[in-house]
Design a protein around this motif. Structure first.
Motif, PDB file in Angstrom:
ATOM      1  N   ASP A   1       0.881  -1.080  -0.225  1.00 33.83           N
ATOM      2  CA  ASP A   1       0.052  -0.052  -0.078  1.00 33.83           C
ATOM      3  C   ASP A   1       0.773   1.351   0.104  1.00 33.83           C
ATOM      4  O   ASP A   1       0.508   2.080  -0.744  1.00 33.83           O
ATOM      5  N   SER A   2       1.946   1.280   0.790  1.00 30.51           N
ATOM      6  CA  SER A   2       2.797   2.276   0.933  1.00 30.51           C
ATOM      7  C   SER A   2       3.503   2.601  -0.638  1.00 30.51           C
ATOM      8  O   SER A   2       3.633   3.924  -0.886  1.00 30.51           O
ATOM      9  N   VAL A   3       3.979   1.623  -1.060  1.00 29.99           N
ATOM     10  CA  VAL A   3       4.594   2.027  -2.337  1.00 29.99           C
ATOM     11  C   VAL A   3       3.700   2.312  -3.416  1.00 29.99           C
ATOM     12  O   VAL A   3       3.966   3.353  -4.114  1.00 29.99           O
ATOM     13  N   ASP A   4       2.699   1.657  -3.568  1.00 27.48           N
ATOM     14  CA  ASP A   4       1.674   2.174  -4.335  1.00 27.48           C
ATOM     15  C   ASP A   4       1.115   3.742  -4.175  1.00 27.48           C
ATOM     16  O   ASP A   4       1.028   4.581  -4.997  1.00 27.48           O
ATOM     17  N   THR A   5       1.094   3.985  -3.156  1.00 27.38           N
ATOM     18  CA  THR A   5       0.678   5.454  -2.704  1.00 27.38           C
ATOM     19  C   THR A   5       1.894   6.249  -3.157  1.00 27.38           C
ATOM     20  O   THR A   5       1.703   7.369  -3.562  1.00 27.38           O
TER      21      THR A   5
ATOM     22  N   TYR B   1       9.300  11.201 -15.687  1.00 24.93           N
ATOM     23  CA  TYR B   1      10.451  12.097 -16.238  1.00 24.93           C
ATOM     24  C   TYR B   1      11.529  11.290 -16.189  1.00 24.93           C
ATOM     25  O   TYR B   1      12.471  11.070 -17.030  1.00 24.93           O
ATOM     26  N   GLN B   2      11.987  10.639 -14.996  1.00 23.29           N
ATOM     27  CA  GLN B   2      13.152   9.934 -14.781  1.00 23.29           C
ATOM     28  C   GLN B   2      13.269   8.710 -15.803  1.00 23.29           C
ATOM     29  O   GLN B   2      14.450   8.377 -16.320  1.00 23.29           O
ATOM     30  N   VAL B   3      12.283   7.922 -16.236  1.00 21.83           N
ATOM     31  CA  VAL B   3      12.251   6.567 -17.208  1.00 21.83           C
ATOM     32  C   VAL B   3      12.279   7.243 -18.484  1.00 21.83           C
ATOM     33  O   VAL B   3      13.085   6.768 -19.233  1.00 21.83           O
ATOM     34  N   LEU B   4      11.654   8.206 -18.590  1.00 20.88           N
ATOM     35  CA  LEU B   4      11.400   8.497 -20.165  1.00 20.88           C
ATOM     36  C   LEU B   4      12.573   9.616 -20.784  1.00 20.88           C
ATOM     37  O   LEU B   4      12.792   9.576 -21.859  1.00 20.88           O
TER      38      LEU B   4
ATOM     39  N   GLN C   1       5.964 -14.048  -3.015  1.00 23.11           N
ATOM     40  CA  GLN C   1       6.071 -14.398  -4.297  1.00 23.11           C
ATOM     41  C   GLN C   1       5.770 -13.079  -5.205  1.00 23.11           C
ATOM     42  O   GLN C   1       6.187 -12.966  -6.452  1.00 23.11           O
ATOM     43  N   VAL C   2       4.834 -12.292  -4.898  1.00 18.91           N
ATOM     44  CA  VAL C   2       4.379 -11.165  -5.645  1.00 18.91           C
ATOM     45  C   VAL C   2       5.455 -10.089  -5.237  1.00 18.91           C
ATOM     46  O   VAL C   2       5.859  -9.741  -4.134  1.00 18.91           O
ATOM     47  N   PRO C   3       6.073  -9.706  -6.250  1.00 18.06           N
ATOM     48  CA  PRO C   3       7.320  -8.558  -6.136  1.00 18.06           C
ATOM     49  C   PRO C   3       6.660  -7.462  -5.644  1.00 18.06           C
ATOM     50  O   PRO C   3       5.697  -6.695  -6.064  1.00 18.06           O
ATOM     51  N   VAL C   4       7.691  -6.482  -4.850  1.00 17.27           N
ATOM     52  CA  VAL C   4       7.458  -5.412  -4.560  1.00 17.27           C
ATOM     53  C   VAL C   4       8.156  -4.402  -5.611  1.00 17.27           C
ATOM     54  O   VAL C   4       9.403  -4.049  -5.530  1.00 17.27           O
ATOM     55  N   GLU C   5       7.532  -3.616  -6.234  1.00 20.82           N
ATOM     56  CA  GLU C   5       8.090  -2.807  -7.270  1.00 20.82           C
ATOM     57  C   GLU C   5       7.619  -1.285  -7.196  1.00 20.82           C
ATOM     58  O   GLU C   5       6.753  -1.110  -7.082  1.00 20.82           O
ATOM     59  N   ILE C   6       8.752  -0.545  -7.597  1.00 21.27           N
ATOM     60  CA  ILE C   6       8.407   0.891  -7.624  1.00 21.27           C
ATOM     61  C   ILE C   6       8.197   1.148  -9.273  1.00 21.27           C
ATOM     62  O   ILE C   6       9.025   1.118 -10.124  1.00 21.27           O
ATOM     63  N   LYS C   7       7.087   1.311  -9.466  1.00 22.26           N
ATOM     64  CA  LYS C   7       6.754   1.859 -10.877  1.00 22.26           C
ATOM     65  C   LYS C   7       5.429   2.389 -11.170  1.00 22.26           C
ATOM     66  O   LYS C   7       4.463   2.211  -9.967  1.00 22.26           O
ATOM     67  N   PHE C   8       5.239   3.033 -12.248  1.00 21.87           N
ATOM     68  CA  PHE C   8       4.019   3.933 -12.564  1.00 21.87           C
ATOM     69  C   PHE C   8       3.461   3.304 -13.768  1.00 21.87           C
ATOM     70  O   PHE C   8       4.195   2.535 -14.628  1.00 21.87           O
ATOM     71  N   THR C   9       2.040   3.153 -14.110  1.00 23.79           N
ATOM     72  CA  THR C   9       1.442   2.836 -14.827  1.00 23.79           C
ATOM     73  C   THR C   9       1.986   3.158 -16.418  1.00 23.79           C
ATOM     74  O   THR C   9       2.367   3.905 -16.864  1.00 23.79           O
ATOM     75  N   GLY C  10       2.198   1.913 -16.890  1.00 20.47           N
ATOM     76  CA  GLY C  10       3.003   2.073 -18.385  1.00 20.47           C
ATOM     77  C   GLY C  10       4.384   2.056 -18.452  1.00 20.47           C
ATOM     78  O   GLY C  10       4.908   2.084 -19.633  1.00 20.47           O
ATOM     79  N   LEU C  11       5.007   2.204 -17.224  1.00 19.62           N
ATOM     80  CA  LEU C  11       6.345   2.191 -17.152  1.00 19.62           C
ATOM     81  C   LEU C  11       7.274   1.018 -16.716  1.00 19.62           C
ATOM     82  O   LEU C  11       6.622   0.238 -15.941  1.00 19.62           O
ATOM     83  N   PRO C  12       8.385   0.648 -17.185  1.00 17.53           N
ATOM     84  CA  PRO C  12       9.254  -0.402 -16.368  1.00 17.53           C
ATOM     85  C   PRO C  12       9.461   0.043 -14.829  1.00 17.53           C
ATOM     86  O   PRO C  12       9.286   1.267 -14.460  1.00 17.53           O
ATOM     87  N   SER C  13       9.431  -0.953 -14.103  1.00 17.46           N
ATOM     88  CA  SER C  13       9.651  -0.613 -12.787  1.00 17.46           C
ATOM     89  C   SER C  13      11.196   0.104 -12.500  1.00 17.46           C
ATOM     90  O   SER C  13      12.278  -0.384 -13.458  1.00 17.46           O
ATOM     91  N   LEU C  14      11.247   0.589 -11.565  1.00 14.15           N
ATOM     92  CA  LEU C  14      12.610   1.501 -11.115  1.00 14.15           C
ATOM     93  C   LEU C  14      13.261   0.284 -10.376  1.00 14.15           C
ATOM     94  O   LEU C  14      13.269   0.150  -9.319  1.00 14.15           O
TER      95      LEU C  14
END
Length: 281
Positions: free
Chosen positions: A143-147, A158-161, A245-258
């Protein structure tokens, strides 16, 4: 703290470098030296002189405002996101400690008692409470990572693109001036800052993924097989291991995970752009 100091130092260097040049020209410059009033960032207009009044004053105000906005965004975004993600990382450590202490100070002899015995019911209730706390902590990380990613979504975009293009152009500016026998320390510092502000969330993303994926193994290799109390919460442990087994990922919709692989990919793209510009030049 270190990032904040770095940002403040860079801002002061940019502003002071410009104003010191302006003060020098005002006090010691002569007419025949043909000085041009400095701007914080170079400017060019297609059909006008950017350095004449009032263009110069307008651009100077715009540059100062741009620096202020940059400090308020990336100067605060990087340390805030770093501390928030580190909180999630520390919470994963707390979960591992809670798993190690899951059966601590519980009476194993209750397993020989009937299921309706109050002592056995009390021990089972305590075990369920401990597992519930572990599950709540684990869910709070998602929940925290999603928020956090929803709040800082535009920054992640900006960082990814665009980071590869920005880093490429700044490195190209430094390289061109090195070819001319000059060293632009301002752009060098800015290039370093751009790389660091991209590396920090990618590194934290990798740390979170690695630590979160290790939860299942840590739970499996805990001392559950050394105590008969495992029979009371066996299904709960299996479900929790499956959940890890569900990964904790830092990502935004449509972008690869950081993560560090994303950082490596962006830097590789920036280097490709840089080589293309150098060959064209």
């Amino acid at each position: 703290m270190s990032w904040g100091i770095f940002v403040i130092v860079v801002v002061h260097i940019y502003v002071l470098n410009t104003f010191l040049q302006l003060i020098y020209q005002s006090l010691f410059g002569t007419v025949d030296e043909h000085y041009q009033r400095p701007l914080i960032f170079p400017a060019w207009f297609p059909h006008d002189d950017a350095y004449r009044s009032p263009n110069y004053e307008i651009l100077m105000i715009f540059h100062i405002a741009l620096i202020f906005v940059t400090v308020c965004t990336f100067g605060l975004y990087v340390p805030l996101s770093l501390h928030l993600f580190l909180h999630c990382y520390q919470l994963l450590d707390m979960i591992m400690i809670a798993i190690d202490e899951l059966f601590l100070d519980l009476d194993e002899s209750v397993m020989v008692l009937p299921e309706t015995d109050q002592r056995r019911i009390a021990v089972k209730g305590e075990l369920c409470n401990r597992i519930e706390r572990i599950v709540q902590w684990h869910q709070s990380i998602f929940d925290s990572v999603d928020t956090i990613t929803s709040v800082y979504g535009p920054m992640l975009v900006y960082q990814v693109l665009f980071s590869s293009i920005i880093i490429c152009l700044m490195a190209y500016q430094v390289a061109i001036q090195l070819v001319e026998g000059k060293f632009n320390y301002l752009f060098s510092i800015l290039t370093f800052g751009a790389i660091v502000q991209l590396w920090i969330p990618c590194c934290i993303g990798t740390l979170l993924q690695t630590k979160a994926s290790a939860l299942g193994d840590h739970c499996f290799h805990s001392s559950w097989y050394d105590t008969p109390l495992t029979q009371l919460v066996r299904q709960d442990l299996l479900i929790f291991i499956m959940r890890t087994q569900v990964p904790v990922e830092i990502k935004f919709t449509g972008l690869p995970s950081l993560e560090l692989t994303t950082f490596s990919s962006i830097m590789s793209t920036a280097y490709s752009y840089f080589n293309m510009l150098m060959q064209h030049n």
